[in-house]
Design an enzyme around this catalytic site. Structure first.
Site, PDB file in Angstrom:
ATOM      1  N   LYS A  52       0.653  -1.217   0.178  1.00  0.00           N
ATOM      2  CA  LYS A  52       0.119  -0.027   0.119  1.00  0.00           C
ATOM      3  C   LYS A  52       0.896   1.334  -0.109  1.00  0.00           C
ATOM      4  O   LYS A  52       0.633   2.199  -0.545  1.00  0.00           O
ATOM      5  CB  LYS A  52      -0.859   0.034   1.052  1.00  0.00           C
ATOM      6  CG  LYS A  52      -1.988  -1.059   1.197  1.00  0.00           C
ATOM      7  CD  LYS A  52      -2.690  -1.452   2.354  1.00  0.00           C
ATOM      8  CE  LYS A  52      -3.600  -2.579   2.086  1.00  0.00           C
ATOM      9  NZ  LYS A  52      -4.422  -2.803   3.209  1.00  0.00           N
ATOM     10  N   GLN A  96      -4.492  -1.575   9.520  1.00  0.00           N
ATOM     11  CA  GLN A  96      -4.488  -2.845   8.940  1.00  0.00           C
ATOM     12  C   GLN A  96      -5.123  -3.802   9.750  1.00  0.00           C
ATOM     13  O   GLN A  96      -4.867  -3.931  10.768  1.00  0.00           O
ATOM     14  CB  GLN A  96      -3.091  -3.171   8.433  1.00  0.00           C
ATOM     15  CG  GLN A  96      -2.744  -4.413   7.844  1.00  0.00           C
ATOM     16  CD  GLN A  96      -3.191  -4.655   6.379  1.00  0.00           C
ATOM     17  OE1 GLN A  96      -3.152  -3.534   5.856  1.00  0.00           O
ATOM     18  NE2 GLN A  96      -3.730  -5.788   6.219  1.00  0.00           N
ATOM     19  N   ASP A 119     -10.975   2.527   3.791  1.00  0.00           N
ATOM     20  CA  ASP A 119     -11.202   1.110   3.584  1.00  0.00           C
ATOM     21  C   ASP A 119     -12.894   0.904   3.428  1.00  0.00           C
ATOM     22  O   ASP A 119     -13.190   0.032   2.981  1.00  0.00           O
ATOM     23  CB  ASP A 119     -10.920   0.442   4.762  1.00  0.00           C
ATOM     24  CG  ASP A 119      -9.556  -0.410   4.819  1.00  0.00           C
ATOM     25  OD1 ASP A 119      -9.121  -0.510   3.171  1.00  0.00           O
ATOM     26  OD2 ASP A 119      -8.864  -0.651   5.721  1.00  0.00           O
TER      27      ASP A 119
END
Ligand code: NDP
Length: 278
Positions: A52, A96, A119
């Site tokens: 990422k 994460q 997200d």
């Protein structure tokens, strides 16, 4: 022989488009900055986090890392998120997953400012998707819609069957296909006659988490098959939830694993980060 949908090539094209967009915005003095929070040092999570950050660097999005020890308390993590929420320089926040067992993931997700939730997991963003309002959309299902559109696969009016009802993949996938005017059926572990239901699909999206479970008996001749699953086999190679070799001759188009849905998830994360350039 089925057309192989090249997720790597499509995701590269998207990243190049975003890079151009970010360069243009920079000239106007506008930037995006992603905060990436990782708890512990699980090797798989570290690989995802690094990928990422690499994508951010390629596109020109700033990224900062917050690496917390495995035994950090939930309170400390929530305090960090609070600080990032208030930091005007930070335009996106990503925690994460998975988190260690002593931390409640739902509580953490709810703490993220929905306007920085790249997200798309916050209940406000999930709700926005289900009532057709703007908001951040979960990256994997968003990437699948892009794969279909950029491969000129019509969704409107077609029978779409999604296997899996997770909050991250199955449910948002169903909502997005519905938004594109597909006729959507969602299957799960209690679905009866799964094969027959799947055989109705013009577009079959498989997100079960079971290696190679779906063979040609689940697939209508000429259907489009999207494989979300990702598993490491004993020989070290990756495979999906679909038995690719068995299904290939039955369908009109299929995503491979690796190189199908996977690369799109990061491309869509970058797309979400670019939404907040200011
Ligand atoms: P979950 O484990 O959260 O959900 C799996 C779903 O499949 C559940 O809804 C479950 O039903 C259903 N299911 C399980 N067994 C069966 C069965 N025998 N028949 C029918 N349905 C079944 O997984 P995720 O949605 O998070 O992920 C799915 C897969 O996609 C995994 O392999 C994961 O690694 C991969 N993945 C890949 C990503 C990428 O970027 N490529 C991103 C995210 C996930 P029930 O609800 O009844 O339990």
């Amino acid at each position: 022989m089925a057309k192989i949908i090249d997720g790597k090539a499509i995701s590269n094209a998207i990243k190049d488009e975003l890079k151009e967009y970010v360069e243009k915005k920079k000239k106007e003095g506008k930037t995006a900055n992603l905060a990436v929070v990782q708890v512990g040092n699980d090797p798989a999570s570290s690989v995802y986090v690094n990928n990422k950050k690499k994508a951010c660097a390629y596109i020109g999005i700033g990224s900062s890392s917050y690496e917390l020890p495995e035994d950090v308390t939930q309170e400390e993590l929530l305090l960090l998120i609070d600080r990032l929420n208030k930091d005007e320089e930070i335009t996106g926040i990503l925690v994460q997953l998975p988190l260690p067992a002593h931390i409640n993931e739902d509580t953490v997700i709810r703490k993220i400012d929905p306007g920085k939730d790249v997200d798309g997991f916050h209940p406000m963003n999930v709700g926005a998707l289900s009532i057709g309002e703007d908001g951040f959309v979960s990256c994997t299902p968003q990437g699948i819609i892009e794969l279909l559109k950029r491969s000129d696969i019509e969704i409107s009016g077609r029978e779409c069957v999604v296997i899996g009802r997770s909050n991250i993949v199955g449910k948002p996938m169903a909502m997005l296909l519905l938004r594109e005017n597909g006729t959507v059926t969602v299957c799960h572990s209690r679905t009866k006659n799964l094969k027959e239901v799947c055989k109705r699909a013009d577009i079959l999206v498989v997100a079960i988490g079971k290696p190679k479970m779906i063979d040609h008996e689940y697939v209508k001749e000429g259907a489009v098959v999207i494989d979300v699953g990702i598993h490491r086999m004993e020989n070290g190679k990756l495979c999906g939830d679909v038995d690719f070799d068995d299904v290939c001759s039955h369908c009109s188009a299929i995503t491979p694993v690796p190189g199908g849905v996977g690369p799109m998830t990061i491309a869509m994360l970058m797309n979400n980060c670019c939404k907040n350039i200011s």
